[in-house]
Design a protein around this motif. Structure first.
Motif, PDB file in Angstrom:
ATOM      1  N   ASP A   1       0.699  -1.250   0.334  1.00 45.00           N
ATOM      2  CA  ASP A   1      -0.041  -0.163   0.383  1.00 45.00           C
ATOM      3  C   ASP A   1       1.076   1.267  -0.153  1.00 45.00           C
ATOM      4  O   ASP A   1       1.650   1.372   0.576  1.00 45.00           O
ATOM      5  CB  ASP A   1      -0.868   0.204   1.055  1.00 45.00           C
ATOM      6  N   GLY A   2       0.800   2.277  -0.572  1.00 44.96           N
ATOM      7  CA  GLY A   2       1.728   3.063  -1.257  1.00 44.96           C
ATOM      8  C   GLY A   2       2.859   2.773  -1.942  1.00 44.96           C
ATOM      9  O   GLY A   2       3.629   3.551  -1.757  1.00 44.96           O
ATOM     10  N   GLY A   3       2.947   2.139  -2.429  1.00 47.53           N
ATOM     11  CA  GLY A   3       3.554   1.455  -2.756  1.00 47.53           C
ATOM     12  C   GLY A   3       3.606   1.284  -4.092  1.00 47.53           C
ATOM     13  O   GLY A   3       3.035   1.726  -5.488  1.00 47.53           O
ATOM     14  N   VAL A   4       4.681  -0.180  -5.050  1.00 51.66           N
ATOM     15  CA  VAL A   4       4.280  -0.528  -6.457  1.00 51.66           C
ATOM     16  C   VAL A   4       4.357  -2.063  -6.109  1.00 51.66           C
ATOM     17  O   VAL A   4       5.249  -2.195  -5.386  1.00 51.66           O
ATOM     18  CB  VAL A   4       6.389  -0.183  -7.212  1.00 51.66           C
ATOM     19  N   VAL A   5       3.473  -2.849  -7.124  1.00 49.18           N
ATOM     20  CA  VAL A   5       3.471  -4.469  -7.013  1.00 49.18           C
ATOM     21  C   VAL A   5       4.300  -4.268  -8.241  1.00 49.18           C
ATOM     22  O   VAL A   5       3.962  -3.926  -9.271  1.00 49.18           O
ATOM     23  CB  VAL A   5       2.583  -4.537  -6.674  1.00 49.18           C
ATOM     24  N   CYS A   6       5.486  -5.369  -8.454  1.00 52.71           N
ATOM     25  CA  CYS A   6       5.754  -5.566  -9.987  1.00 52.71           C
ATOM     26  C   CYS A   6       5.162  -7.217  -9.474  1.00 52.71           C
ATOM     27  O   CYS A   6       5.657  -8.280  -8.548  1.00 52.71           O
ATOM     28  CB  CYS A   6       7.540  -6.049  -9.714  1.00 52.71           C
ATOM     29  N   ILE A   7       4.948  -7.150 -10.600  1.00 50.75           N
ATOM     30  CA  ILE A   7       3.996  -8.524 -11.761  1.00 50.75           C
ATOM     31  C   ILE A   7       4.815  -8.913 -12.677  1.00 50.75           C
ATOM     32  O   ILE A   7       4.753  -8.534 -13.854  1.00 50.75           O
ATOM     33  CB  ILE A   7       2.851  -8.935 -12.000  1.00 50.75           C
ATOM     34  N   ASP A   8       5.231 -10.244 -12.867  1.00 50.36           N
ATOM     35  CA  ASP A   8       6.341 -10.790 -13.704  1.00 50.36           C
ATOM     36  C   ASP A   8       5.419 -12.062 -13.866  1.00 50.36           C
ATOM     37  O   ASP A   8       4.474 -12.152 -12.962  1.00 50.36           O
ATOM     38  CB  ASP A   8       7.678 -11.544 -13.271  1.00 50.36           C
ATOM     39  N   GLU A   9       5.811 -12.171 -15.512  1.00 48.35           N
ATOM     40  CA  GLU A   9       5.337 -13.228 -16.034  1.00 48.35           C
ATOM     41  C   GLU A   9       4.112 -13.082 -15.611  1.00 48.35           C
ATOM     42  O   GLU A   9       3.008 -13.949 -15.689  1.00 48.35           O
ATOM     43  CB  GLU A   9       5.302 -14.881 -15.261  1.00 48.35           C
ATOM     44  N   PHE A  10       3.278 -12.075 -16.473  1.00 47.15           N
ATOM     45  CA  PHE A  10       1.674 -11.567 -16.755  1.00 47.15           C
ATOM     46  C   PHE A  10       1.017 -12.289 -16.893  1.00 47.15           C
ATOM     47  O   PHE A  10      -0.724 -12.726 -17.138  1.00 47.15           O
ATOM     48  CB  PHE A  10       1.952 -10.634 -16.649  1.00 47.15           C
ATOM     49  N   ASP A  11       1.311 -12.892 -18.118  1.00 43.28           N
ATOM     50  CA  ASP A  11       0.246 -13.487 -19.158  1.00 43.28           C
ATOM     51  C   ASP A  11      -0.076 -14.337 -18.407  1.00 43.28           C
ATOM     52  O   ASP A  11      -0.453 -15.031 -18.737  1.00 43.28           O
ATOM     53  CB  ASP A  11       1.135 -13.523 -20.014  1.00 43.28           C
TER      54      ASP A  11
END
Length: 613
Positions: free
Chosen positions: A317-327
């Motif tokens: 919360d208040g930051g960044v979520v990095c999601i790899d391999e989104f597909d």
């Protein structure tokens, strides 16, 4: 003069000490004050805790009040009654006391679970957690997912009697005597910047090349991709949140999707953002479930009650979520992100718990196209196998292609070899690199806390005209080609441009976004999303007239060869038309165009072609 009656007082302590790590607290801190920081992951229900227990003797009915130990300790009940028996009266037996609940005094008590901050966990370890007990005024001020700095007394309690534990082995917990919620989600207390730092930051923001300098600091070891770096800089600084008078919240976070070939440094960017953003969580698409991303309901082992545990989106919360391999994510898990991306909340209704959690996060996702590589012969829709619902939530969509060009390949190769060769030399000089990274982190934090830009009137007018113009172009394009673009241009995209220009203004620490910022935001938007919407053979790759003519001939031959409803293997069809003197690539293109018009369809993994009516 009367003595004033003292009411009950609760004292909060705060301290300027550095926080201890949860792993270093041991037996030698027993009954001492400690200060730790972390994220609350669970909060129990409120219980009533007796401060004074009123006891009644079974035999002689005498009453006595015993104080209770604070925290999770119990009361010490005496074994005997001190009543002196009269002659002829029975003496009081051992353990004659029974507690009278109605006459006792109570305070509220709640237990929290505090888990260490993700940035402090050593690699490969599970995060530790510690039990906190809070009472009276501190009860129910904390929701799971908040970052706290806690001052408290490290003490022990006897674990419940039904769990057979060795005598003398007790469970530690921390009795809270003061807590601070970390403001705007940076973990080391409220943000404190020294005056020198502030002067330096303001000086830097005045420089004309500030924007270029910041974008060159992003992923310094990655060659090329200047626009992706600029977009990620915008994502890190974020736009400004707005609360409208009717209570609607407009998000200020910018979401970016990187879509492209393997080995184009997508995951490298994600890892860099994870290190640089003040708060970041990195997850991979295959290994994360919907509950792990949003929140899960867990049953507490000792008290058998349900409580919520926030997932990645809540913790960041208040930051960044990095999601790899989104597909590679399962579609039902991807749906869980929808609400978090647009409304910035996560609603839950399971196991008798209905609640709404905040997740004001930016999402940076990386995905591969359907076939693993980006195929220029297919349209953008066929390459990007994500639904429009999720695509329209991304502000910028970059298609990162691995283009084979001699001089560029040479430059990239020499860059990579340099990085590897100077790796040994750089490890001795890496202090300034880490300092630059640290500086960037502090600067981002400073900008996010102090600066909330708005659009100027001139900029607003210009934005309106540009948006109408883009919609006009899209309408024209749809009119000419007879079908809509893969990536729709909607009001969401207009908001995206507003957010981008705000974050560009924030980098310069200016309070209004000017037309120049809007120009740059439009440029970024054009090279990413609009470009992605136009890619593929929607435009039939502006064919030259003679090639177009050949394709038409090939189509006629295919129709002559295949009756409606008949099917033939693709290989055989191409061979037959080859013998008639048609080029194989032309035939394939003709088939693709017919497939788009829905005149033929592929069966059995694209081996067999069926002509439709």
């Amino acid at each position: 003069m009367e003595e004033p009656v003292t009411e009950d007082v609760q004292i909060f302590l705060s301290s300027k000490e550095n926080c201890l790590s949860m792993r270093s607290i041991g037996a030698d801190y027993m009954s001492k004050l400690v200060k730790i920081a972390g994220i609350t992951i669970a909060a129990s229900r409120v219980k009533a805790k007796a401060t004074h227990v009123t006891l009644l003797c079974k035999n002689c009915r005498s009453v006595r009040t015993v104080p209770c130990r604070p925290g999770l300790g119990g009361a010490i009940v005496p074994r005997t009654c001190d009543h002196v028996p009269q002659p002829g009266e029975e003496p009081c037996p051992l353990d004659p006391w029974i507690a009278v609940p109605d006459k006792s005094k109570y305070v509220d008590l709640q237990t929290l679970k505090l888990q260490e901050n993700p940035e402090d966990v050593p690699t490969g370890e599970l995060p530790r957690n510690v039990l906190l007990s809070v009472d009276r005024h501190l009860v129910q001020t904390i929701v799971p997912g908040t970052r706290l700095t806690v001052v408290g007394i490290y003490s022990v309690y006897q674990a419940s009697a039904n769990q057979k534990s060795a005598v003398g082995v007790k469970q530690p917990y921390i009795r809270v005597v003061g807590l601070e919620q970390s403001r705007d989600a940076n973990s080391n207390g409220p943000s404190n910047f020294t005056l020198d730092e502030e002067m330096e930051f303001k000086e830097f923001a005045q420089r004309p090349d500030a924007y270029a300098k910041i974008s060159s600091m992003i992923g310094p070891s990655i060659y090329g991709h200047p626009d992706v770096k600029k977009a990620i800089a915008c994502l890190l600084f974020a736009g400004s949140k707005k609360r409208l008078p009717d209570g609607v919240r407009l998000r200020g976070d910018i979401h970016v999707l990187l879509l492209g070939d393997p080995s184009t440094a997508k995951s490298q960017f994600l890892k860099f953002v994870e290190k640089t953003a003040p708060i970041a969580v990195y997850t991979s698409g295959k290994g994360s479930s919907a509950a792990g991303l949003t929140a899960s309901v867990i049953r507490d082992s000792s008290s058998r009650e349900f409580f919520l545990e926030g997932g990645a989106m809540v913790l960041a919360d208040g930051g960044v979520v990095c999601i790899d391999e989104f597909d590679k994510m399962r579609p039902e898990d991807r749906v869980a992100i929808h609400e978090a991306m647009e409304q910035q909340t996560i609603s839950i209704a399971k196991a008798g718990i209905t609640t709404v959690l905040n997740s004001r996060t930016s999402v940076l996702a990386a995905a591969n196209p359907v076939a693993g590589r980006y195929d220029d012969l297919k349209t953008a829709q066929d390459n990007i196998d994500l639904q429009t619902t999720i695509l329209s939530r991304f502000d910028l969509i970059f298609i990162v292609k691995d283009i084979r060009m001699y001089d560029q390949d040479k430059r990239i190769a020499s860059h990579i070899i340099k990085v590897h060769a100077s790796g040994a030399a750089a490890s001795s000089k890496n202090t300034d690199a880490s300092e630059g990274e640290n500086w960037l982190k502090r600067y981002i934090e400073y900008c996010r806390v102090t600066c909330k830009p708005r659009l100027s009137e001139k900029a607003a007018e210009m934005l309106q005209n540009k948006y109408v113009e883009i919609r006009q172009k899209m309408r024209q394009q749809a009119h000419e080609t007879g079908r809509a673009a893969a990536i729709p241009i909607t009001v969401r995209q207009l908001e995206a441009i507003i957010r981008l220009s705000e974050s560009l203004a924030k980098m310069r620490l200016t309070s209004v976004a000017t037309p120049e910022h809007i120009e740059e935001a439009f440029r970024l938007f054009n090279v990413s999303t609009v470009d992605a919407a136009r890619s593929g053979i929607n435009e039939h790759m502006n064919l030259s007239p003679d090639i177009a003519n050949e394709i038409k001939q090939a189509e006629a031959q295919i129709k002559r060869r295949m009756g409606i409803g008949s099917h033939i293997s693709e290989r055989r069809l191409i061979d037959e038309l080859n013998r008639m003197g048609l080029n194989e690539s032309i035939v394939r293109r003709a088939l693709l165009i017919m497939h788009q018009r829905d005149e033929v369809e592929y069966k059995r993994e694209r081996h067999v072609i069926v002509r439709k009516a």
